[in-house]
Motif scaffolding. Structure first.
Motif, mmCIF file in Angstrom:
data_model
loop_
_atom_site.group_PDB
_atom_site.id
_atom_site.type_symbol
_atom_site.label_atom_id
_atom_site.label_comp_id
_atom_site.label_asym_id
_atom_site.label_seq_id
_atom_site.Cartn_x
_atom_site.Cartn_y
_atom_site.Cartn_z
ATOM 1 N N VAL A 35 0.883 -1.319 -0.049
ATOM 2 C CA VAL A 35 0.128 0.110 -0.061
ATOM 3 C C VAL A 35 0.838 1.421 -0.066
ATOM 4 C CG1 VAL A 35 -1.971 -1.102 1.116
ATOM 5 C CG2 VAL A 35 -0.078 0.093 2.419
ATOM 6 N N GLY A 36 0.089 2.093 -0.587
ATOM 7 C CA GLY A 36 1.170 3.544 -0.447
ATOM 8 C C GLY A 36 -0.066 4.846 -0.286
ATOM 9 N N GLY A 37 0.606 5.903 0.070
ATOM 10 C CA GLY A 37 -0.531 7.045 0.105
ATOM 11 C C GLY A 37 0.138 8.092 1.162
ATOM 12 N N LYS A 38 -0.631 8.638 1.841
ATOM 13 C CA LYS A 38 -0.307 9.700 2.664
ATOM 14 C C LYS A 38 -0.178 9.203 4.024
ATOM 15 C CE LYS A 38 -1.656 14.531 4.254
ATOM 16 N NZ LYS A 38 -2.534 15.655 4.019
ATOM 17 N N ILE A 39 0.922 9.733 4.572
ATOM 18 C CA ILE A 39 1.174 9.199 5.950
ATOM 19 C C ILE A 39 0.371 10.334 6.782
ATOM 20 C CG2 ILE A 39 2.900 8.980 7.851
ATOM 21 C CD1 ILE A 39 4.960 8.179 5.813
ATOM 22 N N ILE A 40 -0.393 9.624 7.648
ATOM 23 C CA ILE A 40 -1.307 10.634 8.613
ATOM 24 C C ILE A 40 -0.870 10.376 9.876
ATOM 25 C CG2 ILE A 40 -3.469 10.301 6.977
ATOM 26 C CD1 ILE A 40 -4.649 8.450 8.800
ATOM 27 N N ILE B 148 -0.817 4.978 7.228
ATOM 28 C CA ILE B 148 -1.256 6.103 5.781
ATOM 29 C C ILE B 148 -2.655 6.077 5.839
ATOM 30 C CG2 ILE B 148 0.817 5.417 5.086
ATOM 31 C CD1 ILE B 148 -0.637 3.437 3.063
ATOM 32 N N ASP B 149 -3.374 6.995 5.023
ATOM 33 C CA ASP B 149 -4.529 7.047 4.892
ATOM 34 C C ASP B 149 -5.257 6.110 4.163
ATOM 35 O OD1 ASP B 149 -7.165 8.058 4.591
ATOM 36 O OD2 ASP B 149 -6.614 10.130 3.803
ATOM 37 N N LEU C 111 -8.561 -6.773 0.123
ATOM 38 C CA LEU C 111 -8.934 -5.293 0.566
ATOM 39 C C LEU C 111 -8.997 -5.082 2.101
ATOM 40 C CD1 LEU C 111 -11.333 -4.405 -1.951
ATOM 41 C CD2 LEU C 111 -9.271 -3.344 -1.733
ATOM 42 N N GLU C 112 -9.421 -6.151 2.698
ATOM 43 C CA GLU C 112 -9.349 -5.948 4.284
ATOM 44 C C GLU C 112 -7.913 -5.956 4.771
ATOM 45 O OE1 GLU C 112 -10.757 -8.529 7.902
ATOM 46 O OE2 GLU C 112 -12.303 -8.381 6.220
ATOM 47 N N ASN C 113 -7.015 -6.709 3.996
ATOM 48 C CA ASN C 113 -5.588 -7.115 4.294
ATOM 49 C C ASN C 113 -5.148 -5.604 4.082
ATOM 50 O OD1 ASN C 113 -5.927 -9.528 5.274
ATOM 51 N ND2 ASN C 113 -5.260 -10.458 3.217
ATOM 52 N N LEU C 114 -5.144 -5.055 2.764
ATOM 53 C CA LEU C 114 -4.680 -3.730 2.349
ATOM 54 C C LEU C 114 -5.077 -2.796 3.405
ATOM 55 C CD1 LEU C 114 -5.337 -3.840 -1.258
ATOM 56 C CD2 LEU C 114 -3.200 -4.245 -0.280
ATOM 57 N N ILE C 115 -6.185 -2.724 3.972
ATOM 58 C CA ILE C 115 -6.692 -1.722 5.040
ATOM 59 C C ILE C 115 -5.624 -2.015 6.137
ATOM 60 C CG2 ILE C 115 -8.481 -0.865 6.538
ATOM 61 C CD1 ILE C 115 -10.460 -1.641 4.215
ATOM 62 N N GLU C 116 -5.643 -3.212 6.715
ATOM 63 C CA GLU C 116 -4.665 -3.537 7.573
ATOM 64 C C GLU C 116 -3.284 -3.127 7.390
ATOM 65 O OE1 GLU C 116 -4.042 -4.541 11.623
ATOM 66 O OE2 GLU C 116 -5.874 -4.171 10.730
ATOM 67 N N TYR C 117 -2.818 -3.468 6.298
ATOM 68 C CA TYR C 117 -1.451 -2.838 5.719
ATOM 69 C C TYR C 117 -1.221 -1.413 5.974
ATOM 70 C CZ TYR C 117 -0.832 -7.619 3.967
ATOM 71 O OH TYR C 117 -0.877 -9.073 3.725
ATOM 72 N N CYS C 118 -2.253 -0.575 5.856
ATOM 73 C CA CYS C 118 -2.229 0.918 6.173
ATOM 74 C C CYS C 118 -1.724 1.167 7.638
ATOM 75 C CB CYS C 118 -3.453 1.545 5.794
ATOM 76 S SG CYS C 118 -4.177 1.341 4.197
ATOM 77 N N LYS C 119 -1.568 0.266 8.525
ATOM 78 C CA LYS C 119 -1.034 0.219 9.693
ATOM 79 C C LYS C 119 0.457 -0.224 9.828
ATOM 80 C CE LYS C 119 -5.603 0.321 12.107
ATOM 81 N NZ LYS C 119 -6.322 -0.237 13.081
ATOM 82 N N LEU C 120 1.430 0.752 10.007
ATOM 83 C CA LEU C 120 2.840 -0.200 9.961
ATOM 84 C C LEU C 120 3.012 -0.641 11.302
ATOM 85 C CD1 LEU C 120 5.447 -0.596 8.283
ATOM 86 C CD2 LEU C 120 5.975 1.664 8.941
ATOM 87 N N LYS C 121 3.379 -1.874 11.383
ATOM 88 C CA LYS C 121 3.584 -2.399 12.881
ATOM 89 C C LYS C 121 5.124 -2.870 12.888
ATOM 90 C CE LYS C 121 -0.917 -4.088 13.165
ATOM 91 N NZ LYS C 121 -1.981 -5.466 13.268
ATOM 92 N N GLU D 290 5.692 12.852 8.936
ATOM 93 C CA GLU D 290 4.100 12.975 8.720
ATOM 94 C C GLU D 290 3.598 13.941 7.809
ATOM 95 O OE1 GLU D 290 0.699 14.048 12.065
ATOM 96 O OE2 GLU D 290 1.920 12.360 12.579
ATOM 97 N N GLY D 291 2.568 13.282 6.848
ATOM 98 C CA GLY D 291 2.294 14.189 5.859
ATOM 99 C C GLY D 291 2.794 13.625 4.310
ATOM 100 N N ALA D 292 3.947 13.102 4.357
ATOM 101 C CA ALA D 292 4.641 12.600 3.225
ATOM 102 C C ALA D 292 3.708 11.572 2.339
ATOM 103 C CB ALA D 292 6.082 11.930 3.578
ATOM 104 N N ILE D 293 3.765 11.517 1.154
ATOM 105 C CA ILE D 293 3.421 10.579 0.109
ATOM 106 C C ILE D 293 4.308 9.722 -0.004
ATOM 107 C CG2 ILE D 293 1.715 10.265 -1.775
ATOM 108 C CD1 ILE D 293 0.926 13.061 -1.362
ATOM 109 N N ILE D 294 4.029 8.521 0.210
ATOM 110 C CA ILE D 294 4.982 7.532 -0.128
ATOM 111 C C ILE D 294 4.348 6.316 -0.970
ATOM 112 C CG2 ILE D 294 6.540 7.939 1.828
ATOM 113 C CD1 ILE D 294 5.329 5.544 3.022
#
Length: 377
Positions: free
Chosen positions: A54-59, A78-79, A240-250, A264-268
């Motif tokens: 996943v990629g996007g804006k780090i919130i 990320i969002d 998609l459920e996994n991708l939503i979970e992957y939006c949380k970096l652990k 924070e706020g960067a798009i990666i």
């Protein structure tokens, strides 16, 4: 000899004695210990962590450099809005497909029940007609015997009547009975023909029922296709459920944040490093020991070291492993000695030393220091 010369001589002797003392102690020391200032703090587990797939804006960035982390702890987000929108769309699609499946299943059951009823009625009707035809044929056969007998009687009585041996009434009675049986036979034959036509129609109707069963098979195939589509869509939903979970970096393991690569706020993009995590429980010392100092250095040898940042703090450990190749062996640009022109340099062999005593919390990966290793006898 003047006093000055005596004093100078005494000082020279004392100096020689001190030199000999320190030289002797140094020789004893280097014989007993192998030393090196090419000492580095390493970790078996140090990794750059990034968002998977996943990629996007780090919130949110939850950690800074030096912070302690626990395995599985969320350290950045990320969002997930785009993935959630897709998730809702796929979930609605599954709901629609399930309704379609339910309706199709009801249709299959209804059509099959109707066909089973028609089949049952048709088979019973054919069985009934077969019995009626069989019974009618038996009656006609029996009637034929009676007619045959009456025809013989008719001929006999006709002769007798013409010879005036019987009365006209008796002869007419035989004739009447014969005509009645022939009329009855005609009626039965007509009824038999009607039953055969009814049976033919019933058989055609039953054939149509069997043909219509193929429609049920087609509906079942449609149901199987729909089930496959639902299963594939459910996998898509799970993904998609996994991708939503992957939006949380652990955090991959217990340790500390060694470096933060983004803010924070960067798009990666997926796979871009966000943090470097170091497992502080797996710290060890890597010593690049000159090959000339390897004598007597073996696994199990005791070692003491300090790091440049805290020169007054002593750590203890022991040799765990002596690597099988020199550090230069793995250089990106190895020395070319094929021409035979080179300067002989003492090679350094990597030696792994554990950290058994000392405050490891102050150690950082990459720190340098000095070490002494007690040689084995």
């Amino acid at each position: 000899m003047g006093n000055k010369k005596k004093i100078a001589l005494i000082l020279l002797v004392i100096g020689l004695m001190v030199f000999v003392y320190f030289a002797y102690n140094y020789l004893v020391f280097i014989k007993e210990y192998a030393t090196s200032d090419a000492v580095f703090i390493r970790s078996d587990k140090i990794t750059n962590v990034s968002f998977k797939r996943v990629g996007g804006k780090i919130i949110k960035m939850y950690k800074k450099e030096g912070d302690i982390v626990k395995k599985g702890e969320v350290i950045a987000e990320i969002d997930p809005i785009d993935y959630k929108i897709k998730y809702d769309q796929v979930a609605k699609k599954i709901e629609s497909l399930n309704k379609k499946r339910e309706q199709l299943n009801i249709q299959i059951i209804k059509v099959k029940d109707e066909l089973d009823l028609k089949k049952n009625i048709g088979e019973k009707k054919i069985t009934y007609l077969d019995d009626e035809i069989k019974s009618l044929k038996y009656s006609i056969a029996e009637l034929n015997q009676n007619i045959k007998q009456l025809k013989r009687d008719y001929k006999r009585f006709k002769s007798l009547y013409e010879a005036k041996a019987v009365s006209k009434r008796k002869f007419e009675d035989i004739e009447t009975n014969l005509l009645a049986l022939q009329k009855k036979k005609k009626s039965l034959l007509s009824k038999l023909e009607g039953l055969k036509k009814q049976k033919s129609v019933a058989e055609d109707e039953l054939k149509m029922v069997y043909v219509e069963y193929k429609n049920v098979d087609e509906l079942k195939k449609s149901l199987e296709s729909l089930d496959s589509e639902i299963a594939a869509t459910k996998k898509q939903l799970q993904d998609l459920e996994n991708l939503i979970e992957y939006c949380k970096l652990k955090a991959p393991f217990d340790g500390k944040i060694g470096k933060k690569f983004v803010e924070e706020g960067a798009i990666i993009n997926s796979g871009f490093p966000v943090y470097s995590v170091v497992d502080t429980d797996s710290l060890y010392v890597e010593v690049l020991l000159e090959e000339t100092k390897l004598k007597g250095v073996k696994p199990g040898c005791e070692a003491e070291f300090s790091v440049d940042s805290y020169p007054d703090i002593t750590f203890k450990g022991e040799v765990k492993e002596i690597y099988p190749a020199s550090a230069a062996t793995y250089a990106l640009v190895p020395r070319d000695i094929s021409a035979g022109e080179f300067t002989k340099v003492a090679q350094r062999i990597p030696v792994r030393v554990s950290i058994d005593e000392g405050d490891k919390s102050i150690l950082k990966v990459g720190m340098g220091g000095e070490i002494k290793i007690k040689r084995a006898n």
